[in-house]
Design a protein around this motif. Structure first.
Motif, PDB file in Angstrom:
ATOM      1  N   GLU A  35       5.209 -40.654 -15.702  1.00 36.66           N
ATOM      2  CA  GLU A  35       6.005 -39.463 -15.990  1.00 36.66           C
ATOM      3  C   GLU A  35       5.931 -39.098 -17.463  1.00 36.66           C
ATOM      4  O   GLU A  35       5.831 -37.901 -17.802  1.00 36.66           O
ATOM      5  CB  GLU A  35       7.469 -39.699 -15.588  1.00 36.66           C
ATOM      6  CG  GLU A  35       8.362 -38.498 -15.833  1.00 36.66           C
ATOM      7  CD  GLU A  35       9.784 -38.752 -15.394  1.00 36.66           C
ATOM      8  OE1 GLU A  35      10.649 -37.875 -15.648  1.00 36.66           O
ATOM      9  OE2 GLU A  35      10.039 -39.817 -14.795  1.00 36.66           O
ATOM     10  N   ASP A  36       5.957 -40.071 -18.357  1.00 36.97           N
ATOM     11  CA  ASP A  36       5.911 -39.744 -19.783  1.00 36.97           C
ATOM     12  C   ASP A  36       4.574 -39.116 -20.177  1.00 36.97           C
ATOM     13  O   ASP A  36       4.490 -38.270 -21.061  1.00 36.97           O
ATOM     14  CB  ASP A  36       6.190 -40.987 -20.617  1.00 36.97           C
ATOM     15  CG  ASP A  36       5.262 -42.140 -20.265  1.00 36.97           C
ATOM     16  OD1 ASP A  36       4.532 -42.021 -19.255  1.00 36.97           O
ATOM     17  OD2 ASP A  36       5.262 -43.129 -20.987  1.00 36.97           O
ATOM     18  N   ARG A  39       4.906 -35.477 -19.091  1.00 36.69           N
ATOM     19  CA  ARG A  39       5.829 -34.751 -19.986  1.00 36.69           C
ATOM     20  C   ARG A  39       5.178 -34.468 -21.342  1.00 36.69           C
ATOM     21  O   ARG A  39       5.365 -33.396 -21.913  1.00 36.69           O
ATOM     22  CB  ARG A  39       7.101 -35.569 -20.174  1.00 36.69           C
ATOM     23  CG  ARG A  39       8.027 -35.561 -18.966  1.00 36.69           C
ATOM     24  CD  ARG A  39       9.348 -36.251 -19.268  1.00 36.69           C
ATOM     25  NE  ARG A  39      10.248 -36.209 -18.125  1.00 36.69           N
ATOM     26  CZ  ARG A  39      11.044 -35.178 -17.839  1.00 36.69           C
ATOM     27  NH1 ARG A  39      11.053 -34.109 -18.638  1.00 36.69           N
ATOM     28  NH2 ARG A  39      11.836 -35.226 -16.785  1.00 36.69           N
ATOM     29  N   GLU A  40       4.418 -35.427 -21.837  1.00 39.24           N
ATOM     30  CA  GLU A  40       3.733 -35.201 -23.109  1.00 39.24           C
ATOM     31  C   GLU A  40       2.704 -34.082 -22.995  1.00 39.24           C
ATOM     32  O   GLU A  40       2.563 -33.240 -23.882  1.00 39.24           O
ATOM     33  CB  GLU A  40       3.067 -36.503 -23.564  1.00 39.24           C
ATOM     34  CG  GLU A  40       2.384 -36.385 -24.916  1.00 39.24           C
ATOM     35  CD  GLU A  40       1.747 -37.696 -25.336  1.00 39.24           C
ATOM     36  OE1 GLU A  40       1.078 -37.719 -26.387  1.00 39.24           O
ATOM     37  OE2 GLU A  40       1.911 -38.699 -24.601  1.00 39.24           O
TER      38      GLU A  40
END
Length: 694
Positions: A35-36, A39-40
């Protein structure tokens, strides 16, 4: 998207604008990406979009590329020169064939632009002229055709430049304190001065307004525009939309402007290679045409000008309610009465020119039937196409008109074809028109009932519009059917055009009363013309002249020897006319030289058509040679202009033809021709073996 549904791609990004905000959704598989990580990546995309928006908001930033204007066919240098940073230009579009023709006539036509239209409308129920001016500005802001200018220098083809923002020039006058006579005088002077100003095609908008306030909430609207940006169908839509916008402003309601298809779509449809490559039936219409088809007899030879003079109009209201209607697509600009009007005009030209094959121009809407929403588009889409009609007198009018309608329906599929290209397929000399007359049907969608709900009523309208054709027929359908004949007064006089209008009205009336009649049985002359020929021109008041026709001509030639007797024009060039004295002198010499062969007076036909051969134009040098029969004392005999049709005669009786003496019995083959009877002739009889006297 269903979260349990399988993904087609490792990353699926969807964007949506709601309430002025951009919302971006990322779909990914947690078995592939963390997920990160997603998002990035999303944050990086948002940052890039923000940087682009910040750059575009800076002064001097921006620019356009040729891909933004695919129909203009420009390179980057031309785009930079015309558009600049792109902030003020919305689109670049090529002109239609008719628009190119209007531009050409404007550039070569001198100061007077015949395509400047001026409409003077008397409106009732307008109590706030400022609100009306604002309504015009709002309609202009959402109508690209009203925000255009034209560029033709330094580009491959002339282009229509659509500007993002223009201000409509509006002049307001208050004449409420003036009396009716002074208002009428000032209005005429205002219209003349406004036309004299003209319009600059390179400056948008190509229109201006003058609002003249009158007593009792009335207003004179003087709308001057160029025909290059609006056709009649679009003009009516703009007026209706302005009335609705004015009602919304004065009542405080929310306006509901109609959704219109962009003009670019229609231009792209006309420019498709497959669309241009289709076989065009119009290509055969101008073939084997060697000279412009005349509209009718002109009062004077055509002037060498490149454009006609100021037009004069003759308006006629036919006694019939309307011509017979023919099926047409619902909601289309084409009128169901158009085939009848075109057929009546073709028959009238055929009778005036004595030709069965006639050619004239017709105006088509230029809006494809297969393009949804084409009828609501605003702009210049009409085109002028050649219409070639063969008049068949033996067929019924209904069958003949039905075939004409089918041919016109096929031709309207190619409404974007250039008239200049079609003219090049003919044998008409370069620079000459293909025809001299045009037919247009003004079937405009101005809904008076719809406009009445806005509080504005159109009480009166008068317009000034012109074309480069010497004779233009404009038919319209209101409470009663009528038409206008606009003509060039340098080529036609009022009496000639009035006779044309009366005969056309007669043909339309007879077609409406009985379309099953044969075409040849339709009336040729009006009741007033028959009365003049049978009553006023029968010569009973003057009596019969005592002298022969040749003596009367010689006496008139002696009284007025310098008066014109014969004029002739060949291929548009006029030769010096013959005077009566010149026309009489060779005739007298020929007559005296042939009096020796006169044996006995007998009827001599004044006119006898030759069967099986087309009529040829008379050579004026041969006309004096046709007078000796009258000069040598013979008496003229009338004859019918129609060919003799009977092929049967009673046995033992010679067959007679109109205007021809009884046929003499044939000589047996080998028999000599008998000489003159005794006591007649000028010399002794001689046989064929005797040599002629020297």
């Amino acid at each position: 998207m269903d979260p349990d549904a399988p993904l087609d791609h490792l990353l699926d990004v969807s964007a949506l604008v709601t309430d002025g905000q951009l919302e971006i959704t990322w779909h990914y598989s947690d078995q592939v990406h963390r997920e990160d990580t997603v998002r990035e990546l999303a944050a990086g995309m948002v940052g890039a979009l923000a940087a682009i928006a910040e750059h575009c908001a800076r002064p001097g930033a921006g620019g356009r590329t040729p891909s933004d204007f695919p129909l203009a066919r420009l390179d980057q240098a031309a785009v930079d020169r015309l558009v600049g940073d792109g902030r003020d230009v919305e689109d670049l579009l090529p002109l239609t064939p008719l628009q190119e023709g209007m531009l050409f006539h404007r550039l070569v036509g001198g100061e007077d632009d015949v395509y400047v239209d001026q409409a003077a409308l008397l409106l009732e129920g307008v109590s706030d002229p400022d609100a009306l001016a604002l309504a015009w500005q709002r309609v202009t802001d959402r109508t690209p055709a009203l925000r255009t200018s034209v560029v033709w220098e330094g580009v491959p083809v002339p282009l229509q430049v659509v500007h993002r923002r223009v201000e409509v020039p509006v002049v307001q006058l208050d004449w409420r304190e003036l009396d009716a006579a002074e208002r009428a005088e000032r209005l005429e002077r205002l219209r003349a001065d406004d036309l004299a100003r003209g319009l600059d095609l390179g400056t948008a908008p190509l229109m201006r307004l003058t609002l003249v306030r009158l007593p009792d909430a009335r207003l004179h609207l003087l709308w001057t525009s160029h025909h290059l940006i609006l056709d009649g169908w679009s003009l009516a839509q703009v007026l209706t939309e302005v009335s609705e916008e004015y009602a919304a402003l004065t009542t405080g309601s929310e306006p509901r402007p109609p959704a219109r298809r962009p003009v670019r779509r229609l231009r792209a449809l006309a420019g498709r290679p497959g669309h241009r490559g289709r076989p065009c039936p119009l290509a055969d219409r101008p073939r084997r045409i060697r000279h412009p088809h005349p509209a009718s007899r002109r009062t004077a030879p055509a002037a060498p000008a490149t454009r006609p003079g100021p037009p004069t109009c003759t308006r006629v209201r036919c006694p019939t309610t309307s011509p017979p209607a023919w099926p047409t697509p619902r909601g289309r600009p084409d009128s169901p009465s158009a085939p009848v009007v075109e057929g009546a005009w073709a028959l009238l030209l055929s009778r005036y020119s004595a030709e069965r094959d006639v050619l004239f121009g017709t105006t088509v809407s230029g809006r494809p039937d297969d393009l949804p929403g084409a009828e609501s588009m605003v702009g210049m889409f009409i085109n002028t196409l050649p219409t070639r009609v063969r008049v068949d007198g033996g067929r019924t009018a209904a069958a003949w008109l039905r075939d004409l309608q089918e041919e016109q329906a096929q031709a309207r599929r190619f409404a974007e074809v250039s008239l200049a290209e079609l003219t090049s397929l003919s044998d008409v000399p370069a620079g000459s028109p293909l025809f001299d007359s045009m037919v247009a049907f003004e079937n405009y969608p101005f809904d008076e009932a719809r406009s009445a709900t806005t509080g504005i009523r159109l009480a009166d309208v008068s317009s000034r519009d012109a074309t480069n054709f010497p004779l233009v027929l404009r038919a319209y359908q209101g409470e009663r059917f009528g038409f206008d004949l606009a003509y060039d007064p340098q080529l036609f006089d009022a009496a000639t055009v009035r006779a044309l209008a009366d005969r056309l009205c007669l043909l339309l009336t007879e077609l409406a009363d009985d379309p099953d009649r044969p075409v040849r049985s339709l009336a040729w002359t009006t009741a007033e013309e028959r009365r003049r020929m049978l009553t006023d021109w029968n010569g009973t008041e003057e009596g019969r002249p005592a002298d022969t026709l040749d003596a009367l001509f010689a006496a008139q030639a002696a009284r007025t020897p310098d008066a014109e007797a014969l004029t002739a024009a060949t291929n548009g060039s006029t030769t010096p006319p013959w005077t009566r004295g010149r026309a009489d002198s060779p005739t007298a010499r020929r007559a005296r030289s042939r009096t020796r062969d006169v044996r006995r007076p007998r009827p001599a036909p004044l006119h006898r058509p030759r069967r099986g051969r087309p009529r040829r134009p008379q050579d004026r040098r041969r006309l004096p040679a046709r007078r000796p029969p009258a000069a040598r004392g013979t008496r003229p005999a009338p004859c019918s202009p129609t060919p003799h049709r009977s092929r049967w005669s009673p046995p033992g009786r010679p067959r007679l033809r109109p205007g021809r003496a009884p046929a003499a019995p044939r000589r047996p083959r080998g028999a000599r021709r008998p000489g003159p009877p005794p006591g007649r002739g000028t010399g002794p009889a001689r046989t064929a073996r005797q040599p002629p006297p020297t």
